[in-house]
Motif scaffolding. Structure first.
Motif, PDB file in Angstrom:
ATOM      1  N   ALA A  43       4.100  92.430  -9.858  1.00 16.47           N
ATOM      2  CA  ALA A  43       4.276  93.884  -9.896  1.00 16.47           C
ATOM      3  C   ALA A  43       3.669  94.456 -11.169  1.00 16.47           C
ATOM      4  O   ALA A  43       3.005  95.493 -11.144  1.00 16.47           O
ATOM      5  N   ARG A  44       3.860  93.753 -12.269  1.00 18.88           N
ATOM      6  CA  ARG A  44       3.275  94.213 -13.526  1.00 18.88           C
ATOM      7  C   ARG A  44       1.754  94.195 -13.433  1.00 18.88           C
ATOM      8  O   ARG A  44       1.081  95.119 -13.871  1.00 18.88           O
ATOM      9  N   ASP A  45       1.201  93.142 -12.820  1.00 21.64           N
ATOM     10  CA  ASP A  45      -0.253  93.070 -12.657  1.00 21.64           C
ATOM     11  C   ASP A  45      -0.782  94.243 -11.831  1.00 21.64           C
ATOM     12  O   ASP A  45      -1.810  94.830 -12.159  1.00 21.64           O
ATOM     13  N   ARG A  55      -9.065 107.809 -10.819  1.00 18.79           N
ATOM     14  CA  ARG A  55      -8.063 108.662 -10.176  1.00 18.79           C
ATOM     15  C   ARG A  55      -7.914 108.389  -8.689  1.00 18.79           C
ATOM     16  O   ARG A  55      -6.876 108.644  -8.106  1.00 18.79           O
ATOM     17  N   SER A  56      -8.966 107.852  -8.060  1.00 20.03           N
ATOM     18  CA  SER A  56      -8.881 107.580  -6.624  1.00 20.03           C
ATOM     19  C   SER A  56      -8.050 106.337  -6.330  1.00 20.03           C
ATOM     20  O   SER A  56      -7.715 106.075  -5.184  1.00 20.03           O
ATOM     21  N   GLY A  57      -7.693 105.577  -7.349  1.00 18.38           N
ATOM     22  CA  GLY A  57      -6.860 104.399  -7.162  1.00 18.38           C
ATOM     23  C   GLY A  57      -7.641 103.216  -6.640  1.00 18.38           C
ATOM     24  O   GLY A  57      -8.868 103.171  -6.724  1.00 18.38           O
ATOM     25  N   LEU A  58      -6.927 102.245  -6.087  1.00 21.62           N
ATOM     26  CA  LEU A  58      -7.538 101.029  -5.571  1.00 21.62           C
ATOM     27  C   LEU A  58      -6.991 100.727  -4.188  1.00 21.62           C
ATOM     28  O   LEU A  58      -5.807 100.952  -3.922  1.00 21.62           O
ATOM     29  N   ALA A  59      -7.837 100.190  -3.337  1.00 21.67           N
ATOM     30  CA  ALA A  59      -7.383  99.734  -2.032  1.00 21.67           C
ATOM     31  C   ALA A  59      -6.616  98.425  -2.207  1.00 21.67           C
ATOM     32  O   ALA A  59      -6.831  97.688  -3.175  1.00 21.67           O
ATOM     33  N   THR A  60      -5.732  98.153  -1.278  1.00 22.72           N
ATOM     34  CA  THR A  60      -4.942  96.922  -1.330  1.00 22.72           C
ATOM     35  C   THR A  60      -5.849  95.699  -1.439  1.00 22.72           C
ATOM     36  O   THR A  60      -5.586  94.801  -2.241  1.00 22.72           O
ATOM     37  N   GLY A  61      -6.916  95.683  -0.670  1.00 25.37           N
ATOM     38  CA  GLY A  61      -7.843  94.557  -0.712  1.00 25.37           C
ATOM     39  C   GLY A  61      -8.504  94.389  -2.069  1.00 25.37           C
ATOM     40  O   GLY A  61      -8.738  93.261  -2.520  1.00 25.37           O
ATOM     41  N   GLU A  62      -8.801  95.487  -2.737  1.00 26.04           N
ATOM     42  CA  GLU A  62      -9.408  95.422  -4.074  1.00 26.04           C
ATOM     43  C   GLU A  62      -8.426  94.829  -5.079  1.00 26.04           C
ATOM     44  O   GLU A  62      -8.802  94.009  -5.911  1.00 26.04           O
ATOM     45  N   ILE A  63      -7.174  95.255  -4.995  1.00 21.71           N
ATOM     46  CA  ILE A  63      -6.143  94.717  -5.900  1.00 21.71           C
ATOM     47  C   ILE A  63      -5.966  93.229  -5.630  1.00 21.71           C
ATOM     48  O   ILE A  63      -5.885  92.420  -6.554  1.00 21.71           O
ATOM     49  N   ALA A  64      -5.896  92.870  -4.350  1.00 22.32           N
ATOM     50  CA  ALA A  64      -5.699  91.469  -3.978  1.00 22.32           C
ATOM     51  C   ALA A  64      -6.858  90.608  -4.464  1.00 22.32           C
ATOM     52  O   ALA A  64      -6.642  89.529  -5.038  1.00 22.32           O
ATOM     53  N   HIS A  65      -8.076  91.070  -4.249  1.00 22.64           N
ATOM     54  CA  HIS A  65      -9.251  90.306  -4.669  1.00 22.64           C
ATOM     55  C   HIS A  65      -9.264  90.117  -6.190  1.00 22.64           C
ATOM     56  O   HIS A  65      -9.531  89.021  -6.682  1.00 22.64           O
ATOM     57  N   ALA A  66      -8.976  91.177  -6.921  1.00 23.25           N
ATOM     58  CA  ALA A  66      -8.983  91.101  -8.386  1.00 23.25           C
ATOM     59  C   ALA A  66      -7.907  90.158  -8.909  1.00 23.25           C
ATOM     60  O   ALA A  66      -8.098  89.489  -9.922  1.00 23.25           O
ATOM     61  N   GLY A  67      -6.774  90.108  -8.207  1.00 27.28           N
ATOM     62  CA  GLY A  67      -5.674  89.259  -8.655  1.00 27.28           C
ATOM     63  C   GLY A  67      -5.678  87.870  -8.058  1.00 27.28           C
ATOM     64  O   GLY A  67      -4.848  87.030  -8.406  1.00 27.28           O
ATOM     65  N   GLY A  68      -6.585  87.621  -7.118  1.00 20.85           N
ATOM     66  CA  GLY A  68      -6.652  86.306  -6.497  1.00 20.85           C
ATOM     67  C   GLY A  68      -5.459  86.003  -5.599  1.00 20.85           C
ATOM     68  O   GLY A  68      -5.024  84.868  -5.500  1.00 20.85           O
ATOM     69  N   VAL A  69      -4.918  87.046  -4.959  1.00 18.14           N
ATOM     70  CA  VAL A  69      -3.773  86.881  -4.064  1.00 18.14           C
ATOM     71  C   VAL A  69      -4.106  87.512  -2.714  1.00 18.14           C
ATOM     72  O   VAL A  69      -5.134  88.158  -2.554  1.00 18.14           O
ATOM     73  N   SER A  70      -3.199  87.371  -1.763  1.00 15.02           N
ATOM     74  CA  SER A  70      -3.439  87.922  -0.427  1.00 15.02           C
ATOM     75  C   SER A  70      -3.112  89.415  -0.384  1.00 15.02           C
ATOM     76  O   SER A  70      -2.293  89.909  -1.158  1.00 15.02           O
TER      77      SER A  70
END
Length: 130
Positions: A43-45, A55-70
């Motif tokens: 959650a902190r990540d 400001r447009s934020g990030l898509a779930t897939g972008e967050i997942a890819h950057a963090g190496g998670v699903s």
């Protein structure tokens, strides 16, 4: 270690051990300050990644890819952060099928640090006691 390395070449094993040790140290640093405060390291990540996003934020897939998670893992984390009013979901203006996560605008404008510190210091009923 020479028992595990034919010919006495232990350098690859020693390098692997060093990488593993470094990864464990990084995990300890990631969770520092979040234990017992109702927030996972994941959650902190997500909060850190969203706070650094445009400001447009990030898509779930972008967050997942950057963090190496699903993406499924990120969706669950964002659900919790949204419920706690730390992030919000908005429709992607360029793709109707996609939703983007953003730091709650109120947090960005007023008391971001104070709000996150308050969130970290409160006990939450969905988390086990420390």
């Amino acid at each position: 270690m020479s028992l595990f390395a034919p010919g006495g070449g232990t350098l690859p094993l020693e390098a692997a051990a060093a990488v593993r040790s470094a990864a464990q140290a990084v995990d300890r640093l990631r969770s520092h300050g979040t234990q017992g405060r109702g927030m996972s390291a994941g959650a902190r990540d997500v909060l850190v990644r969203l706070s650094a996003a445009t400001r447009s934020g990030l898509a779930t897939g972008e967050i997942a890819h950057a963090g190496g998670v699903s993406s499924r893992n990120v969706t669950g984390v964002v659900d919790t952060l949204e419920r706690d009013q730390l992030v919000r979901r908005v429709q992607d203006p360029h793709d109707r099928r996609s939703v983007r996560g953003q730091i709650n605008l109120c947090l960005r404008l007023v008391g971001n640090q104070r709000r996150i510190e308050q969130y970290l210091s409160t006990e939450r009923p969905d988390q086990p006691p420390p």
